[in-house]
Design a protein around this motif. Structure first.
Motif, PDB file in Angstrom:
ATOM      1  N   GLU A  28       0.850  -1.185   0.000  1.00 30.44           N
ATOM      2  CA  GLU A  28       0.000   0.000   0.000  1.00 30.44           C
ATOM      3  C   GLU A  28       0.891   1.242   0.000  1.00 30.44           C
ATOM      4  OE1 GLU A  28      -3.136   0.052  -0.349  1.00 30.44           O
ATOM      5  OE2 GLU A  28      -3.601  -2.086  -0.089  1.00 30.44           O
ATOM      6  N   PRO A  29       0.602   2.239  -0.815  1.00 30.33           N
ATOM      7  CA  PRO A  29       1.513   3.376  -0.958  1.00 30.33           C
ATOM      8  C   PRO A  29       1.468   4.374   0.192  1.00 30.33           C
ATOM      9  CG  PRO A  29      -0.430   3.694  -2.315  1.00 30.33           C
ATOM     10  CD  PRO A  29      -0.543   2.310  -1.745  1.00 30.33           C
ATOM     11  N   VAL A  30       0.459   4.312   1.029  1.00 34.20           N
ATOM     12  CA  VAL A  30       0.316   5.265   2.131  1.00 34.20           C
ATOM     13  C   VAL A  30       0.140   4.494   3.429  1.00 34.20           C
ATOM     14  CG1 VAL A  30      -1.049   7.156   3.091  1.00 34.20           C
ATOM     15  CG2 VAL A  30      -0.721   6.987   0.614  1.00 34.20           C
ATOM     16  N   ALA A  31       0.903   4.899   4.453  1.00 29.94           N
ATOM     17  CA  ALA A  31       0.765   4.314   5.788  1.00 29.94           C
ATOM     18  C   ALA A  31       0.212   5.371   6.730  1.00 29.94           C
ATOM     19  CB  ALA A  31       2.114   3.814   6.301  1.00 29.94           C
ATOM     20  N   VAL A  32      -0.802   5.003   7.501  1.00 32.29           N
ATOM     21  CA  VAL A  32      -1.391   5.906   8.482  1.00 32.29           C
ATOM     22  C   VAL A  32      -0.792   5.589   9.844  1.00 32.29           C
ATOM     23  CG1 VAL A  32      -3.517   6.679   9.597  1.00 32.29           C
ATOM     24  CG2 VAL A  32      -3.515   6.115   7.152  1.00 32.29           C
ATOM     25  N   LEU A  33      -0.245   6.616  10.505  1.00 27.65           N
ATOM     26  CA  LEU A  33       0.418   6.453  11.797  1.00 27.65           C
ATOM     27  C   LEU A  33      -0.608   6.492  12.927  1.00 27.65           C
ATOM     28  CD1 LEU A  33       3.425   8.858  11.109  1.00 27.65           C
ATOM     29  CD2 LEU A  33       3.236   6.406  10.589  1.00 27.65           C
ATOM     30  N   ARG A  34      -0.145   6.209  14.148  1.00 26.23           N
ATOM     31  CA  ARG A  34      -1.055   6.195  15.300  1.00 26.23           C
ATOM     32  C   ARG A  34      -1.727   7.543  15.506  1.00 26.23           C
ATOM     33  NH1 ARG A  34       2.180   2.776  20.013  1.00 26.23           N
ATOM     34  NH2 ARG A  34       2.197   0.758  18.905  1.00 26.23           N
ATOM     35  N   SER A  35      -1.037   8.608  15.170  1.00 25.43           N
ATOM     36  CA  SER A  35      -1.585   9.947  15.336  1.00 25.43           C
ATOM     37  C   SER A  35      -2.691  10.255  14.343  1.00 25.43           C
ATOM     38  CB  SER A  35      -0.470  10.982  15.164  1.00 25.43           C
ATOM     39  OG  SER A  35       0.034  10.917  13.831  1.00 25.43           O
TER      40      SER A  35
END
Length: 429
Positions: free
Chosen positions: A273-280
């Protein structure tokens, strides 16, 4: 920019030129890059070489350019069944990545990039995303394991398809072996592919990088116990003498450019997947090997990283700050980028009958060979005609090669192989 490899340096240079302020995070200093261990051979083809030059990154004018590719397809009994020898539309270039990254860091710093040295952890990404408009992770697949989820639809393989070995060599005689002035491919189908590439080594300059791709568990998969370049070269000589005797004379006098200039290992190809969403809730974009990792059989790693950097550099001025926008742009890139994966995966599969027909025809018609080699620069140019039977027949027919011509070529090759088996001299005791 997290990562100062091919994608990171090229994208940084492009964005600086467009007026962006760039912070480039590198785990090594320029000096440490130069003293690090060997890195995989990255051969750039025409359009990517030109794009680097347009960004002022053509920093090695003396590096050898390859203008042709010769493919020798060997039979299991050491005979060259046929050869495809044709020019490239534009020259190819392979420069030691340690040199490229070291000089790239210095060049970008001189242009105004802020270069930060040291490891970046997944936790550091939170603070970076809080202080930057966009964070791009270009570190390869081992840098942030699990950060970008594997895409099961776009990923074809779940295990390595080849065992890899690379060594850089010097002390060959190009006058005696002029074909090695350019790129040579030597294949034993379903056993191994060997690539002989004109190379610019950080220690000796002009040299040759030899890359072996062996089918795991097969007769060429014999580099597992290698611990030095010299050991690896000795194993390689044995393999070549046994399977590719036409290359033995070229290889025999060579020695490693340095005892550390060798690599062995394997790659599990994957698209992530080209985008990773962080915990924030903030996000990062992945480029290069971080999200598209191919086996090097089609030399698409650095080429694809350059294409991705070029694609996003031309569009990021319109970035609206959302992950949705970035994913949509990657999907747009994938409409063309998927062909690099299709080529890499296709070359690891056994040759089909119609692909053999195309190669055999290319051995008689250099213009067909030119179209084949163009696929390394622009993989989409090989589709559908090299990966579809009907399209392959139509492609050959448009170039005056009909079914009877292919049959005649095949009969000629069969006679050549049979004659070799009947009249060959016995191997020396």
């Amino acid at each position: 920019m997290v990562g100062a490899g091919q994608a990171g340096i090229v994208l940084s240079a492009a964005l600086l030129r467009r007026g962006w302020r760039v912070t480039l995070c590198s785990d090594l200093t320029a000096e440490q890059h130069l003293e690090s261990g060997a890195r995989p051979t990255a051969c750039l083809f025409g359009d990517q070489v030109d794009y680097e030059a347009s960004l002022g990154l053509d920093l090695f004018p003396d590096a050898p350019r390859a203008g042709r590719i010769r493919l020798d397809l060997y039979t299991g009994d050491r005979l060259v069944a046929f050869s495809v020898d044709a020019p490239l539309r534009k020259p190819a270039l392979a420069v030691d990545q340690r040199l490229k990254y070291a000089h790239g860091l210095r060049e970008l710093a001189a242009r105004g990039a802020t270069v930060v040295t040291g490891s970046v952890t997944p936790g550091d990404l939170e603070s970076l995303t809080a202080t930057h408009e966009l964070v791009v992770v270009t570190v390869g697949h081992k840098g942030f394991r699990g950060l970008f989820a594997r895409d099961p639809v776009r990923s074809v393989h779940t295990s390595a398809q080849r065992s890899l070995f690379m060594v850089n060599v010097r002390d060959y005689d190009l006058d005696a072996h002029p074909r090695h002035r350019d790129i040579v491919f030597t294949f034993v189908p379903r056993v191994a592919e060997v690539f002989w590439i004109p190379f610019w080594d950080k220690d000796v300059g002009a040299s040759r990088s030899i890359v072996v791709e062996s089918v795991p568990g097969g007769p060429a998969d014999r580099f597992g116990g290698v611990t030095t370049a010299s050991e690896g070269l000795a194993v390689l000589r044995g393999l070549v003498d046994e399977m590719l005797p036409g290359q033995s004379a070229f290889l025999e006098p060579t020695r490693p450019t340095r005892e550390t200039t060798w690599i062995r290992g394997s790659v599990v190809p994957a698209v992530r997947e080209p985008v990773a969403v962080l915990r924030s809730g903030r996000h990062v974009l992945g480029l290069g090997d971080a999200v598209v990792l191919n086996d090097p059989i089609a030399a698409q790693g650095a080429n694809n990283a350059t294409r991705m950097a070029r694609f996003f550099a031309a569009r990021l001025d319109d970035y609206d700050g959302t992950a949705t926008w970035l994913r949509a742009r990657f999907d747009e890139f994938w409409e063309v980028g998927r062909y690099a994966n299709g080529l890499s995966n296709g070359l690891m599969a056994p040759l089909t009958g119609y692909q053999q027909d195309v190669l055999i025809a290319a051995s008689r018609h250099p213009e067909i060979g030119e179209r084949l080699w163009e696929g390394f620069d622009d993989p989409s140019s090989l589709f559908p005609w090299f990966f579809d039977a009907a399209a392959a027949r139509e492609f050959l027919a448009r170039r005056g090669v009909g079914r009877w011509d292919v049959l005649r070529y095949r009969l000629g090759l069969a006679g050549k192989v049979l004659g070799h088996r009947v009249f060959r001299r016995p191997a020396p005791a």
